[in-house]
Design an enzyme around this catalytic site. Structure first.
Site, PDB file in Angstrom:
ATOM      1  N   GLY B  20       0.862  -1.177   0.000  1.00 42.23           N
ATOM      2  CA  GLY B  20       0.000   0.000   0.000  1.00 42.23           C
ATOM      3  C   GLY B  20       0.893   1.220   0.000  1.00 42.23           C
ATOM      4  CB  CYS B  21       1.888   3.503  -1.742  1.00 43.56           C
ATOM      5  SG  CYS B  21       2.672   1.965  -2.124  1.00 43.56           S
ATOM      6  CB  ALA B  22       1.203   8.165   0.625  1.00 46.81           C
ATOM      7  N   GLY B 192       5.360   7.282  -1.131  1.00 47.50           N
ATOM      8  CA  GLY B 192       5.759   6.679   0.134  1.00 47.50           C
ATOM      9  C   GLY B 192       5.229   5.264   0.152  1.00 47.50           C
ATOM     10  CG  ASN B 218      -2.307   4.018  -2.697  1.00 52.98           C
ATOM     11  OD1 ASN B 218      -3.238   4.690  -2.317  1.00 52.98           O
ATOM     12  ND2 ASN B 218      -1.931   2.925  -2.078  1.00 52.98           N
TER      13      ASN B 218
END
Lengths: 242, 373, 502
Positions: B20-22, B192, B218
């Site tokens: 998962g991410c930003a 991120g 993401n």
């Protein structure tokens, strides 16, 4: 309409023109290997000068196709009606699974002419071969009529090996004094005089109308072998329920 | 060297790692350039969407003095791999400038590889002999270095743009590369990362780049293997096994090979539902039906939000169910894209406009004098 | 002197329940049941019983059951009773053993050794009841060239496509091998479901021309009932090169099954055997296949997709590659477990390969060669359930054909005696009194029920994987894991073993 073609002409382009034109009389000149000419056609007259490619007049459903030259393989595949008249030879599998109409060949045919030919109600296909036929003539034949006239005069046999293998319907007429090869025991050959068979007479007379210098009377005044399925010894059911 | 200290866990490319991410992006459509300070603050606000195992940035317009040269960024694990790579580069390219990349010490950034930058262009004789166009040639050389030279990895290869990434929280990575001081670009994207299980390989951090294309993403797509097995038919090799990599290749194929526009590409990878297409205008229906019928295997399914960067613009795109968050905003010539609104408000509290794009609706911001669309 | 072969199954009648109503006698075309005047009771001759369960299902008091006979030869792990009986049958008759329906032997079923994935945490499953879930598929060539009109708008350059609402079609079963009412049921169900049924090689009955847009017609070596209108009526045309139950073998519909109507449809005289030669005699090589494909394309003006159906044999991947390069729009592959109205037992039980392996190799080969886009792949040969459909699509299929499952929906109990023509369920028979037992009004509904239920299940499995469009499932082999498969099997299937990471 006259369509001039050459070796660069793609069959798709040619056949689309033949399909799309409202003209009922089409002449193709310079034909060289273009396949599927007049495939599925119905009411048109298509005259081909040169060498048409394979599957000429496949699914033909009426109309006429004339070839001045030799036809290649699979002429009249699954043809349902109409006429294909070839002023030359025809290749292998001529009239494969043909159900109606007629194919008249002035010269010879290759292997498997009239294979799996069949008839249905008033649909009765006819193939007449002026010269000789290759092996497996009338293989699996289920109906219709095949006539081989043997007019080459070169002493070569009128048919080759394995004539009428698997034949279970229809008739084959071979114009010769004696059968050059053995035929399967499940079919029978009967020697007849050409003039005595009305069906044959009608076909030969019709054939002669298309080709110059042919005389039906002379052609019919000869010995023919009529090959039909042998009702006394049909292909046996070879299976047992398991 | 590339690995963090997570022991014997496999590399990126050896296994497929869900994460998962930003994501975040800023573009000044007037073309004015600005440092990476804002994008760092934006992504830092979403700290909890990362877990310290990967962060990265892409900056566009950052090398105006070398804008006609390919800027290669490389990780090396030692002197030998550098020597071998430089021999290779010298054989295939004219290198006009090279240097070790300037970095600063940042707490938490450890196991740092040797990082080099080269500005270069293909040797014309080699290029001509290759029978490839220039871009294919460059891509092929990059792939060869990455696949064949042990301990070397090209992680950025576009013109007048650069990717900066590594293992750590993205704000730390940004400071590590001095993006807030050393570089000014007209567009920035950031990522991120929150992988579920990874050694945190420097090369495996995002953005993923292919020439001037960069992708931050993401989500975890459910169509991965369908997309991968399709695109690999056309000469791509998905060696990293990441969603980002396959998405980049899909977009590259549709732009470069199939010559589709970005809006058309959105209709392929994030196609509307058939029932939605049915309700559209005749023209749209015809176009979208055709695209879906023609490219069924390039539909990207499952949750994703991506920011696609290229010279001249950025495109944001969500999956069609909008399973990942994404906010867009504008203020004058500036445009913003972020996983969360806070990532925008932190750098621009007063906005002209802020909105959440619908699933499958691409948002494309380009430089005013016309980027590609 | 024939060796007596004891019945494999015994009809057991509960005397308490039997009312002697005679339904069983009237229902059995094999003459198993009769009323015994001397005892005033119904009796049964188990030796005539094929175990089709018609009497069991119809008995109003449920007085009947059929059990495996406990009569046994001396047990022998090497010579089974079945094998011994086959020897006796052949010694009795001198005949080639003839069987029906698919290979019943205990070969591995690979679908049952493949498990599906589902989403947990890192991406979300999707609820198919609330969220849109797409199962529609277009079959046909996808290798388009992008062209634009003068205004820059995209032009639809795609070859003709078949649209399916769900990736399932009814496979080829000829009129002749199955009944008029069975065909009507299939045609109506296909129309209502937005899918296709397939005429098989027996022609298309005039009454069913109205279902043309949901009909695939077949051109086989015998060319029965093939003519211009037949081709024109259909949505797509399938060239039958082979059949999974009998690769390399033609067909033979005995004259006794050529009824008036079958004769009309096949366009051959009544009572004459209908023989399909093993090969098409105009196809002795791959370039000849191209010729037949284009003959049909020319005959139909390039408006219809051409399907080429082949049996899954050892070299299937290379053959499929050749077919894909011959202009076919769709390849149908029929695995060795596929059904048949009649096939020599030895061929049915010993020739061909499992569809799962064939599919995996064909899909991979076409991708290796970069031509997967030039053809769609449809698979057949024992697709038992919606789970098999999902697994087939994930292995790389565009859609599945189902035959046996459709017949089961119509009442078939797999007695495997289709070739006798005395099907008590009105399916594999041309006897008017038997055919009328299958009511097409009910039959088509049962087929619609079956496919609707399967489609729901497909959606649920897709949703679990976080996929909401079947396109994203196709070839998505990471969604599959093998259990109890060896290295070679996993390699051929292109999947990992359960427990291995992504």
């Amino acid at each position: 309409m006259i369509i001039n073609v050459n070796e660069c002409t793609d069959f798709r382009v040619l056949n689309k023109r033949v399909r799309d034109t409202a003209d009922k009389d089409i002449v193709i000149k310079g034909c060289i290997g273009q396949r599927y000419i007049a495939t599925g056609a119905g009411e048109k007259k298509v005259t081909v000068h040169g060498t048409p490619g394979n599957a000429l007049g496949a699914y033909l459903n009426g109309g006429e196709v004339y070839v001045y030259g030799n036809a290649q393989d699979a002429t009249g595949d699954t043809m349902n009606g109409g006429a294909i008249i070839i002023h030359g030879d025809a290749g292998d599998a001529t009239g494969y699974a043909m159900r109606g109409g007629k194919i008249y060949v002035k010269g010879n045919t290759g292997y498997r002419a009239g294979i799996h030919m069949k008839e249905y109600l008033d649909l009765k296909p006819v193939i007449v071969i002026g010269g000789r036929a290759g092996s497996f003539l009338g293989e699996y034949q289920a109906g219709g009529i095949i006539v081989v006239l043997g007019l080459n005069g070169d002493g070569m046999p009128i048919i080759n090996n394995f004539c009428a293998t698997g034949m279970h319907g229809g008739r084959i007429y071979l114009r010769c004094g004696k059968l050059p090869h053995k035929i399967p025991s499940q079919v029978r050959a009967e020697k007849i005089n050409g003039e005595s068979d009305m069906q044959l007479k009608g076909i030969v007379e019709d054939y002669c109308r298309y080709f110059d210098g042919m005389n039906a009377g002379e052609l019919l005044n000869a010995n023919f072998f009529l090959i039909t399925p042998n009702e006394e010894n049909p292909y046996q059911r070879m299976y047992t329920d398991n | 060297m590339f690995k963090s200290n997570l022991g014997e866990a496999p590399f990126e490319g050896e296994v497929k790692i869900p994460s998962g991410c930003a994501v975040s992006a800023i573009i000044d459509r007037s073309g004015k350039t600005f440092t990476g300070e804002k994008i760092i603050r934006s992504i830092a606000t979403m700290h909890d969407r990362s877990n310290g195992l990967g962060g990265g940035f892409a900056g566009y317009g950052i090398y105006p003095d070398y804008k006609d040269y390919y800027a290669f960024h490389l990780f090396y694990n030692g002197f030998t791999s550098r020597k071998e790579t430089e021999d290779y580069l010298n054989k295939h390219f004219e290198i006009v400038y090279s240097s070790e990349m300037k970095t600063r010490k940042v707490k938490g950034i450890i196991n740092v590889p040797i990082i080099y930058r080269y500005f270069l262009y293909p040797l014309s004789k080699k290029l001509n002999n290759s029978l490839m166009d220039e871009e294919q040639y460059v891509v092929k050389c990059v792939n060869q270095i990455n696949a064949q030279i042990e301990g070397a990895f090209v992680f950025s290869s576009g013109k007048n743009m650069g990717i900066f990434k590594g293992v750590g929280y993205p704000e730390d990575i940004g400071k590590f590369y001095l993006l807030d001081e050393e570089y000014k670009g007209y567009a920035w994207t950031a990522h991120g990362r929150y992988p579920t299980n990874t050694p945190g390989w420097w090369g495996g951090a995002h953005p993923f780049g292919l020439l001037d294309y960069s992708i931050v993403h993401n989500g975890e797509i459910s169509s991965y293997d369908a997309n991968r097995r399709y695109i690999e038919m056309y000469g791509y090799k998905c060696s990293l096994q990441t969603d980002t990599e396959v998405i980049t290749y899909v977009i590259d194929y549709l732009i470069r090979v199939k010559k589709l526009t970005l809006r058309e590409i959105a209709k392929v990878i994030s196609a509307s539902f058939w029932s939605t297409i049915e309700e559209k205008s005749e023209d749209e229906k015809r176009e979208e039906t055709f695209l879906r019928k023609a490219f069924p295997s390039l539909l990207i399914n499952g949750p994703f939000s991506i920011i696609f960067g290229y010279n001249g613009g950025v495109m944001a795109l969500n999956d069609r169910l909008k399973l990942r968050s994404m906010v867009c905003a504008e203020k004058g010539e500036l445009a913003y894209i972020s996983s969360e609104e806070c990532g925008i408000r932190v750098i621009e509290p007063e906005l002209d406009k802020i909105y959440s794009p619908a699933g499958g609706e691409p948002v494309i911001y380009t430089l005013n004098e016309g980027g590609k669309e | 002197m024939d060796t007596f072969i004891p019945a494999g199954y015994e009809v057991v009648r509960d005397a308490e329940r039997c009312t002697g109503c005679g339904v069983c006698e009237r229902q059995c075309a094999n003459g198993v049941h009769k009323f015994d005047k001397s005892t005033g009771k119904m009796i049964a001759d188990s030796n005539k019983c094929v175990n089709c369960h018609r009497c069991v299902c119809m008995c109003p008091t449920h007085a009947l059951k059929i059990v495996k006979s406990d009569d046994t030869y001396r047990l022998n792990a090497n010579w089974s009773a079945q094998t011994m009986n086959e020897v006796y049958r052949q010694a009795n008759s001198g005949g080639v053993l003839l069987s029906s329906m698919g290979n019943p032997n205990d070969y591995p079923v690979y679908f049952n050794k493949i498990l599906l994935n589902a989403s947990q945490v890192t991406n979300p499953p999707i609820d198919p009841l609330r969220e849109p879930m797409e199962t529609a598929v277009y079959l046909g060539k996808k290798d388009v060239e992008i062209k634009r009109d003068s205004q820059g708008r995209l032009i639809d350059t795609l070859a003709p496509q078949l649209k399916l609402s769900t990736p399932i079609m009814f496979s080829a079963m000829s009129y002749g091998s199955i009944s008029y009412n069975a065909h009507e049921s299939l045609a109506r169900a296909a129309e209502e479901l937005g899918i296709y049924y397939n005429t098989g090689e027996g022609g298309l009955h005039k009454d069913f021309y109205k279902y043309g847009k949901n009909t695939i017609v077949q051109v086989a070596s015998g060319r029965f009932g093939v003519h211009a209108e037949y081709l024109e009526t259909a949505a797509a045309i399938e060239i039958k090169m082979g059949q999974g139950a009998k690769p390399g073998i033609g067909g033979h519909l005995p004259g006794m099954k050529i009824s008036d109507d079958v004769s009309k449809t096949r366009m051959i005289p009544k009572g004459v055997d209908a023989i399909s030669p093993a090969p098409h005699h105009d196809i002795y090589s791959i370039e000849d296949l191209r010729q037949l494909i284009y003959t049909i394309k020319e005959a139909t003006g390039y408006k219809k997709p051409i399907i080429v159906k082949i049996a899954a044999v050892h070299n299937v991947a290379a053959i499929a590659s050749g077919v894909a390069r011959s202009g076919a729009d769709i390849i149908a592959i029929d695995g060795f477990r596929g059904g048949t109205g009649a096939a020599p037992t030895r061929i049915r039980d010993n020739v061909g390969i499992p569809i799962e392996l064939a599919l995996a190799r064909v899909d991979e080969r076409l991708r290796d060669e970069g031509i997967r886009d030039s053809v769609s792949v449809v698979v057949a040969g024992s697709v038992h359930s919606s789970a098999d459909v999902v697994k087939a699509v994930a292995l790389g299929a565009d859609a599945c054909y189902i035959g046996t499952a459709a017949l089961l929906a119509l009442g078939c109990h797999l007695c495997r005696n289709c070739h006798t023509g005395k099907c008590n369920w009105g399916i594999a028979t041309q006897r008017a009194d038997l055919v009328k037992r299958l009511n097409p009004d009910l039959g088509y509904k049962r087929l619609v029920n079956l496919i609707t239920a399967w489609t729901h299940e497909i959606k649920e499995m897709m949703g679990g994987m976080g996929i909401n469009s079947i396109e994203a499932l196709r070839g998505n082999r990471l969604m599959l894991r093998g259990v109890g498969l060896n290295e070679t099997e996993l390699k051929v299937l292109g999947i990992r073993h359960a427990g291995e990471d992504m």
